[in-house]
Design a protein around this motif. Structure first.
Motif, mmCIF file in Angstrom:
data_model
loop_
_atom_site.group_PDB
_atom_site.id
_atom_site.type_symbol
_atom_site.label_atom_id
_atom_site.label_comp_id
_atom_site.label_asym_id
_atom_site.label_seq_id
_atom_site.Cartn_x
_atom_site.Cartn_y
_atom_site.Cartn_z
ATOM 1 N N GLU A 90 0.807 -1.218 0.000
ATOM 2 C CA GLU A 90 0.000 0.000 0.000
ATOM 3 C C GLU A 90 0.842 1.272 0.000
ATOM 4 O O GLU A 90 0.562 2.199 -0.746
ATOM 5 N N PRO A 91 1.919 1.376 0.838
ATOM 6 C CA PRO A 91 2.715 2.621 0.814
ATOM 7 C C PRO A 91 3.404 2.854 -0.530
ATOM 8 O O PRO A 91 3.780 3.978 -0.844
ATOM 9 N N TRP A 92 3.575 1.791 -1.336
ATOM 10 C CA TRP A 92 4.293 1.944 -2.591
ATOM 11 C C TRP A 92 3.400 2.414 -3.732
ATOM 12 O O TRP A 92 3.899 2.906 -4.748
ATOM 13 N N LYS A 93 2.099 2.233 -3.593
ATOM 14 C CA LYS A 93 1.212 2.485 -4.726
ATOM 15 C C LYS A 93 1.213 3.958 -5.131
ATOM 16 O O LYS A 93 1.386 4.290 -6.306
ATOM 17 N N ASN A 94 1.017 4.846 -4.177
ATOM 18 C CA ASN A 94 1.030 6.270 -4.506
ATOM 19 C C ASN A 94 2.427 6.741 -4.888
ATOM 20 O O ASN A 94 2.589 7.597 -5.763
ATOM 21 N N ARG A 95 3.446 6.169 -4.242
ATOM 22 C CA ARG A 95 4.810 6.554 -4.590
ATOM 23 C C ARG A 95 5.160 6.107 -6.001
ATOM 24 O O ARG A 95 5.894 6.791 -6.717
ATOM 25 N N SER A 96 4.629 4.945 -6.386
ATOM 26 C CA SER A 96 4.909 4.475 -7.739
ATOM 27 C C SER A 96 4.289 5.409 -8.763
ATOM 28 O O SER A 96 4.871 5.661 -9.826
#
Length: 396
Positions: free
Chosen positions: A314-320
């Protein structure tokens, strides 16, 4: 005196004066209709069918695969690609990765045989096309006898099991012989431990998933580190029908870091041949051409849709989303003069994705790699299925 006696006629004699009844013709029972060759292929068998207007796929008894190819698609250009979907050890493959360049192919018919041919499209000419066709013709990869015709005779049926359930080098995700320094890795395919899996077919593409098993042997110098180590992978093979209308090519510039495809040109105006390359780019067509020519911002007819792998944390989705968007803006907006925010759309990949001609699917996987990687292979006929991968810095 003469006396006449009238005696009744004997029953047998009376039959002579009666009207004979007509004998009714004997009707023979019709012979049972023999099943056609098409029906014999699937009679009394367990059949799973993925039907579509493109190619209908039949999986028979979980071990045979048939393609029902409409005659109108013989000779049409297609792309055949292989993508790794699942593996028992990440040391030998990356999920979502195409290890080999997609094959530019077509099906052709010769007598009672269907040929799968690899198209040679690396050479172009403007004055001697016949001579070029003789020297750079299509190569026959595989031949399949016609097993039957469809009931209305508009399609041919071939047994294509060997393409999806054997070791086919152009579609392998493993290199047959990997050598790194003094270390050598070989893979032995195990057919008895492999199987057909899911099949799908749509209006312009189909996919077949295969479970492939191998025995891995790793040898360093004269010492075996691994001997026939079991490895199992699920591989998705996709066959995509290419549009008949070719897109306008763009010659690449060596000063710009962009993926390209090499070509060779024989021209009447040149002394000899000339090597050049075409840039890999998206086919974004403005919905309002007149407004686009005036320099106004317009929406494309079809957006590029990115599906982010559901395995992302989940923390990676917006960062991606923030991570790959600047690069996309540079490669699309500058070349096409169209704002990327209007041409690109991002979604989370659904659990069961239906890849159709209305969307371009890109699957990203969280893998650590030291160098960039991009799409493999390109044609002047727009592709609608590819893979994009990017890397994270190591977590601390």
């Amino acid at each position: 005196m003469t006396v006449f006696l009238l005696l009744p006629a004997a029953p047998a004699e009376a039959q002579l004066f009666r009207k004979k009844k007509k004998e009714e013709p004997k009707t023979e029972a019709p012979e049972p209709r023999r099943p056609s060759p098409y029906q014999n292929l699937f009679k009394d068998k367990q059949v799973e069918t993925a039907a579509s207007d493109f190619i209908t796929v039949h999986k028979v008894d979980q071990k045979q695969l048939y393609f029902e190819i409409p005659l109108r698609y013989l000779g049409r250009e297609m792309l055949l690609a292989s993508t790794l979907t699942q593996i028992s050890s990440p040391d030998y493959g990356d999920i979502g990765f195409k290890a080999k360049t997609p094959l530019h192919v077509r099906f052709t018919q010769r007598n009672n045989t269907i040929h799968l041919c690899r198209i040679t499209a690396s050479v172009e000419t403007d004055f001697m096309q016949d001579a070029v066709n003789r020297s750079y013709g299509d190569a026959i990869l595989f031949a399949y006898p016609i097993a039957a015709y469809s009931p209305d005779s508009t399609a041919v049926v071939i047994d294509i099991t060997s393409l999806f359930l054997s070791q086919v080098k152009p579609l392998e995700f493993l290199l047959d012989d990997q050598t790194s320094g003094s270390r050598r890795t070989t893979a032995q395919f195990k057919k008895e431990a492999s199987a057909l899996d899911e099949i799908k077919s749509f209006e312009d593409n189909l996919s077949v998933k295969s479970i492939m098993s191998y025995g891995i042997t790793v040898q360093m110098m004269n010492r075996k580190l691994l001997d026939d180590h079991p490895l199992t992978a699920k591989v998705t093979r996709t066959l995509l029908l290419l549009p008949e209308e070719k897109m306008q090519p763009r010659i690449s510039d060596s000063r710009v870091g962009i993926f390209n495809t090499r070509k060779m040109l024989f021209s009447e105006q040149l002394d000899g041949s000339q090597a050049y390359s075409l840039a890999h780019r998206w086919r974004l067509i403005p919905s309002d051409v007149e407004a686009y020519d005036r320099g106004e911002l317009v929406e494309p007819e079809k957006r590029i849709v990115f599906y982010v792998d559901s395995a992302f944390l989940e923390p990676w989705k917006n960062r991606s989303k923030r991570g790959w968007k600047p690069g996309i803006v540079l490669s699309n907006a500058s070349a096409l003069k169209m704002p990327s925010r209007r041409g690109i759309f991002r979604r989370m990949i659904p659990i069961s994705i239906r890849t159709t001609s209305n969307s371009t699917a890109f699957v990203s996987s969280p893998r650590l790699r030291p160098m960039p990687w991009g799409p493999r292979g390109s044609t002047r006929r727009p592709e609608r299925l590819s893979t994009l991968r990017y890397w994270f810095t190591a977590m601390r």
